[in-house]
Every structure is written in C-alpha cells, then in structure tokens.
Design a protein around this motif. Structure first.
Motif, PDB file in Angstrom:
ATOM      1  N   TYR A   7       0.819  -1.204   0.000  1.00 24.81           N
ATOM      2  CA  TYR A   7       0.000   0.000   0.000  1.00 24.81           C
ATOM      3  C   TYR A   7       0.854   1.255   0.000  1.00 24.81           C
ATOM      4  O   TYR A   7       1.476   1.571   1.013  1.00 24.81           O
ATOM      5  N   PRO A   8       0.885   1.988  -1.083  1.00 19.24           N
ATOM      6  CA  PRO A   8       1.694   3.208  -1.133  1.00 19.24           C
ATOM      7  C   PRO A   8       1.275   4.209  -0.054  1.00 19.24           C
ATOM      8  O   PRO A   8       2.102   4.950   0.468  1.00 19.24           O
ATOM      9  N   GLY A   9      -0.001   4.206   0.319  1.00 19.89           N
ATOM     10  CA  GLY A   9      -0.497   5.124   1.348  1.00 19.89           C
ATOM     11  C   GLY A   9       0.181   4.870   2.676  1.00 19.89           C
ATOM     12  O   GLY A   9       0.649   5.783   3.350  1.00 19.89           O
ATOM     13  N   HIS A  10       0.272   3.596   3.059  1.00 20.23           N
ATOM     14  CA  HIS A  10       0.941   3.209   4.308  1.00 20.23           C
ATOM     15  C   HIS A  10       2.398   3.650   4.285  1.00 20.23           C
ATOM     16  O   HIS A  10       2.928   4.156   5.261  1.00 20.23           O
ATOM     17  N   MET A  11       3.022   3.392   3.157  1.00 18.41           N
ATOM     18  CA  MET A  11       4.441   3.692   2.999  1.00 18.41           C
ATOM     19  C   MET A  11       4.678   5.190   3.191  1.00 18.41           C
ATOM     20  O   MET A  11       5.579   5.596   3.919  1.00 18.41           O
ATOM     21  N   ALA A  12       3.849   6.006   2.570  1.00 18.68           N
ATOM     22  CA  ALA A  12       4.009   7.459   2.647  1.00 18.68           C
ATOM     23  C   ALA A  12       3.798   7.944   4.082  1.00 18.68           C
ATOM     24  O   ALA A  12       4.540   8.789   4.579  1.00 18.68           O
ATOM     25  N   ALA A  14       4.154   6.179   6.901  1.00 18.00           N
ATOM     26  CA  ALA A  14       5.274   5.715   7.733  1.00 18.00           C
ATOM     27  C   ALA A  14       6.502   6.599   7.502  1.00 18.00           C
ATOM     28  O   ALA A  14       7.189   6.990   8.442  1.00 18.00           O
ATOM     29  N   LYS A  15       6.728   6.937   6.246  1.00 18.59           N
ATOM     30  CA  LYS A  15       7.893   7.753   5.896  1.00 18.59           C
ATOM     31  C   LYS A  15       7.799   9.122   6.579  1.00 18.59           C
ATOM     32  O   LYS A  15       8.765   9.604   7.164  1.00 18.59           O
ATOM     33  N   LYS A  16       6.610   9.706   6.518  1.00 18.35           N
ATOM     34  CA  LYS A  16       6.390  11.029   7.131  1.00 18.35           C
ATOM     35  C   LYS A  16       6.632  10.978   8.644  1.00 18.35           C
ATOM     36  O   LYS A  16       7.278  11.847   9.210  1.00 18.35           O
ATOM     37  N   GLU A  17       6.087   9.920   9.272  1.00 19.57           N
ATOM     38  CA  GLU A  17       6.227   9.800  10.732  1.00 19.57           C
ATOM     39  C   GLU A  17       7.701   9.711  11.131  1.00 19.57           C
ATOM     40  O   GLU A  17       8.143  10.365  12.062  1.00 19.57           O
ATOM     41  N   VAL A  18       8.411   8.874  10.395  1.00 19.81           N
ATOM     42  CA  VAL A  18       9.834   8.695  10.711  1.00 19.81           C
ATOM     43  C   VAL A  18      10.590  10.005  10.486  1.00 19.81           C
ATOM     44  O   VAL A  18      11.387  10.424  11.326  1.00 19.81           O
ATOM     45  N   GLN A  19      10.295  10.650   9.373  1.00 18.82           N
ATOM     46  CA  GLN A  19      10.995  11.902   9.068  1.00 18.82           C
ATOM     47  C   GLN A  19      10.772  12.951  10.151  1.00 18.82           C
ATOM     48  O   GLN A  19      11.684  13.685  10.516  1.00 18.82           O
ATOM     49  N   SER A  20       9.552  12.979  10.708  1.00 17.75           N
ATOM     50  CA  SER A  20       9.249  14.002  11.715  1.00 17.75           C
ATOM     51  C   SER A  20      10.019  13.748  13.015  1.00 17.75           C
ATOM     52  O   SER A  20      10.222  14.649  13.803  1.00 17.75           O
ATOM     53  N   PRO A  43      13.450  -0.213   1.430  1.00 17.52           N
ATOM     54  CA  PRO A  43      14.252   0.327   0.334  1.00 17.52           C
ATOM     55  C   PRO A  43      14.409   1.851   0.362  1.00 17.52           C
ATOM     56  O   PRO A  43      15.293   2.389  -0.283  1.00 17.52           O
ATOM     57  N   MET A  44      13.554   2.522   1.126  1.00 16.36           N
ATOM     58  CA  MET A  44      13.647   3.987   1.152  1.00 16.36           C
ATOM     59  C   MET A  44      14.461   4.510   2.331  1.00 16.36           C
ATOM     60  O   MET A  44      14.610   5.706   2.497  1.00 16.36           O
ATOM     61  N   GLY A 175      10.014   3.189  15.071  1.00 15.81           N
ATOM     62  CA  GLY A 175       9.464   3.622  13.790  1.00 15.81           C
ATOM     63  C   GLY A 175       9.197   2.386  12.950  1.00 15.81           C
ATOM     64  O   GLY A 175      10.045   1.496  12.858  1.00 15.81           O
ATOM     65  N   ILE A 176       8.006   2.322  12.404  1.00 14.41           N
ATOM     66  CA  ILE A 176       7.678   1.125  11.613  1.00 14.41           C
ATOM     67  C   ILE A 176       7.696   1.479  10.131  1.00 14.41           C
ATOM     68  O   ILE A 176       7.034   2.410   9.696  1.00 14.41           O
ATOM     69  N   LEU A 177       8.470   0.717   9.398  1.00 10.24           N
ATOM     70  CA  LEU A 177       8.501   0.916   7.953  1.00 10.24           C
ATOM     71  C   LEU A 177       8.008  -0.350   7.272  1.00 10.24           C
ATOM     72  O   LEU A 177       7.996  -1.424   7.873  1.00 10.24           O
TER      73      LEU A 177
END
Ligand code: G4P
Length: 291
Positions: A7-12, A14-20, A43-44, A175-177
């Motif tokens: 799910y690209p939505g989940h990925m995005a 998770a990415k935002k949460e980690v970045q913050s 991979p990101m 953080g969950i990716l």
C-alpha cells in the motif's frame, strides 16, 4: 505468490512519521532479520535518514546461518554505518551491543566534550519493518530502565525517551517501515520468516518455495527432520509436498503440512538457515569476496 498488497499510502504515512522524528535523534538503529538482511530492509531508508548515523542490527541471529551472518555483518558495515548481529532474547548480547554502540558514537561524544557540552546523551531511535524484533530489542535493551525522561521537541506526542544510562536515551516506540514486497521472491522470504501476516499468503505456495530453497542450500534439512529418506527428497516440489504430507500422517491436508513446514522453519527446528544469500548480494553489489 498471490494477493500480497503493497500500500503506497501506508508507505508514505510511515515515511512522514519517521521523518518528523529524525531531527530529534543522533543515531538510527535499524533492526533487520538476520535470515533476510535485504528482504527485511526498507528500500527507502537511506533516502529517509540521509546522513544520519546508522547502525544495522541483524536480529534473530540465533536462527540464521552463522557463516552467512558473519559475511553479512562485514558487507553491511561501512562509512558511517555499522552492522552487528544479535539475539535480542539473550541478555548477554545486549552488553556486546551496548559496547558497539558506544564505540560507534564515541566521536559524537568527543565533539560535544570539546565544545564544553557535558552530560548530554546520544539519542537513539529504533526502526524497522514489522516482526523483526523491534519491541523485543527495546524491552531487552531498556530492561529495568523504565525511567522516562519526558517529551522533547520533534517527537510525536505520547512518545517518551527512556534513559538507558549516562550515555544513551532511547525513543520508547519504534518507527515502523514497510518492506517492499513487489518482488515475488522477497514476498516469499518475508512470508516464510513471519514478516507478512499469515492471512496474506497461500501457505502451500510458501511451503513449496521453502522446500526448493532448503534442497538447494541446505540439502539435508528435510530428511533430517521429517520422516522421509534423503533419496526421496527431490523435485517436482508439489510431489515432494504431497509425499511429506502423507508421511507426517496428515493424509491430503496440504495446508496443515505447509503450515507445519513454515512454523518449523520459523522456530529454527530445521536448522539455522539464511534465505538472503551473501554470495548473491556480493555479485549484485560488485563487492569483492573475502577469503
Ligand atoms: P516487532 O516489534 O518488530 O514487530 O517484533 P517483536 O519484538 O514483536 O518480535 C516478533 C517475534 O520475534 C516475537 O516472537 C519475538 O519473540 C521474536 N524475536 C525477537 N527477537 C528475536 C531474536 O533475536 N531471536 C529469536 N529467536 N526470536 C526473536 P513471537 O513468536 O511473535 O512471540 P513470542 O514467541 O515471543 O511470544
């Protein structure tokens, strides 16, 4: 393998949460599964954490092939990056980890001291895909150290810092990716190790993948553990699965037999086996093979 969704939505999200959270930490501790050092990475991650200090924990080393793990640790360590293999269920491994973390971050502490900044702790964040052992690791590393040090800027509300000792503070929630399982082989490896929920794949598909993999890399594993002679262990794999099902006394219940094979692998009953092969990684990354 069918019906595994990414799910690209989940990925995005998770990415935002980690970045913050990243701006608040000094080092990212990425937990991977030692049996699948590449399939269990996100991979990101490199793109997300950029130049942040990065330590890779190859967790569940007790279930992985020791020789492979040794090579993986070497291959994944590099400039600004350190890999270490652990069994997070073993308290003794935490001492080894603590010392490695201290050595790896000593220059940060030295820099602070030179600037006159004393008594500052290195802030650590744990990150990784589901089921690699993030919570187990955090619990073990923070054992009896539940003194929380309160919220800090850049950290999601509700998250706390746990003071490990004078040198380190750890963010209490990992953080969950998400893994990237678009590739069928990656999906099979994640399914076999427990990185994908059991309801998301067909067990017989994964058991067939497992049988083929075992026979190729650990040829005695099947006949050593199941009531079948070594000379009867050969392709075609669907026939092998049928024969095993019968010999395990499960008549034609291939789902049950598949489930047992998957569980036996996960529990280490078939031996310590690594699914991501260092030789293939070295070829793909053009790494010189050491003796
Ligand atoms: P997560 O936070 O990353 O999602 O993973 P979690 O800590 O929940 O661990 C997932 C499973 O992996 C757990 O097993 C846990 O016990 C196991 N585990 C974690 N680290 C290690 C390790 O170094 N070695 C081994 N052998 N297992 C490890 P479970 O079956 O889901 O639960 P349980 O058996 O602990 O009740």
């Amino acid at each position: 393998m069918a019906h595994i969704q990414w799910y690209p939505g989940h990925m995005a999200k998770a990415k935002k949460e980690v970045q913050s959270q990243l701006s608040a930490v000094d080092i990212v501790l990425e937990i991977r599964d030692a049996r699948i050092p590449t399939a269990s990475m996100n991979p990101m991650l490199d793109e997300i954490i950029k130049n942040k200090r990065h330590m890779i924990v190859l967790n569940k080393q007790d279930l992985a092939d020791p020789q492979q793990t040794k090579e993986w640790v070497k291959a994944l360590s590099g400039e600004n990056k350190l890999a270490i293999a652990l069994d997070s269920k073993k308290l003794g491994d935490m001492k080894i980890f603590r010392q490695a973390l201290k050595d790896f971050t000593q220059d940060i502490q030295d820099k602070w001291r030179n600037k006159g900044i004393l008594h500052k702790s290195i802030r650590v964040m744990v990150i990784g895909i589901p089921n690699v052992g993030k919570s187990t690791f955090i619990n073990q590393f923070t054992k009896q150290k539940k003194a929380q040090v309160g919220n800090k800027p850049g950290v999601t509300k509700g998250q706390q810092w746990i003071k490990i000792d004078k040198d380190f503070e750890l963010l209490d929630t990992p953080g969950i990716l998400w893994p990237k399982f678009e590739d069928q082989e990656v999906a099979d490896k994640l399914a076999l190790t427990g990185g994908i929920k059991d309801t998301h794949f067909y067990k017989d598909d994964v058991a067939l993948f497992a049988l083929e993999f075992f026979l190729h890399h650990y040829p005695d594993a099947i006949s050593n553990h199941y009531p079948i002679n070594a000379e009867d262990v050969h392709p075609p794999y669907p026939d092998l699965l049928m024969a095993l099902t019968k010999r395990m006394g499960m008549l034609e219940d291939y789902d049950r037999a598949s489930d047992k094979i998957i569980r036996d692998y996960r529990d280490g009953k078939l031996g310590r086996m690594t699914l991501d092969r260092i030789e293939e990684y070295q070829i793909s990354e053009n790494i010189e093979v050491s003796d």
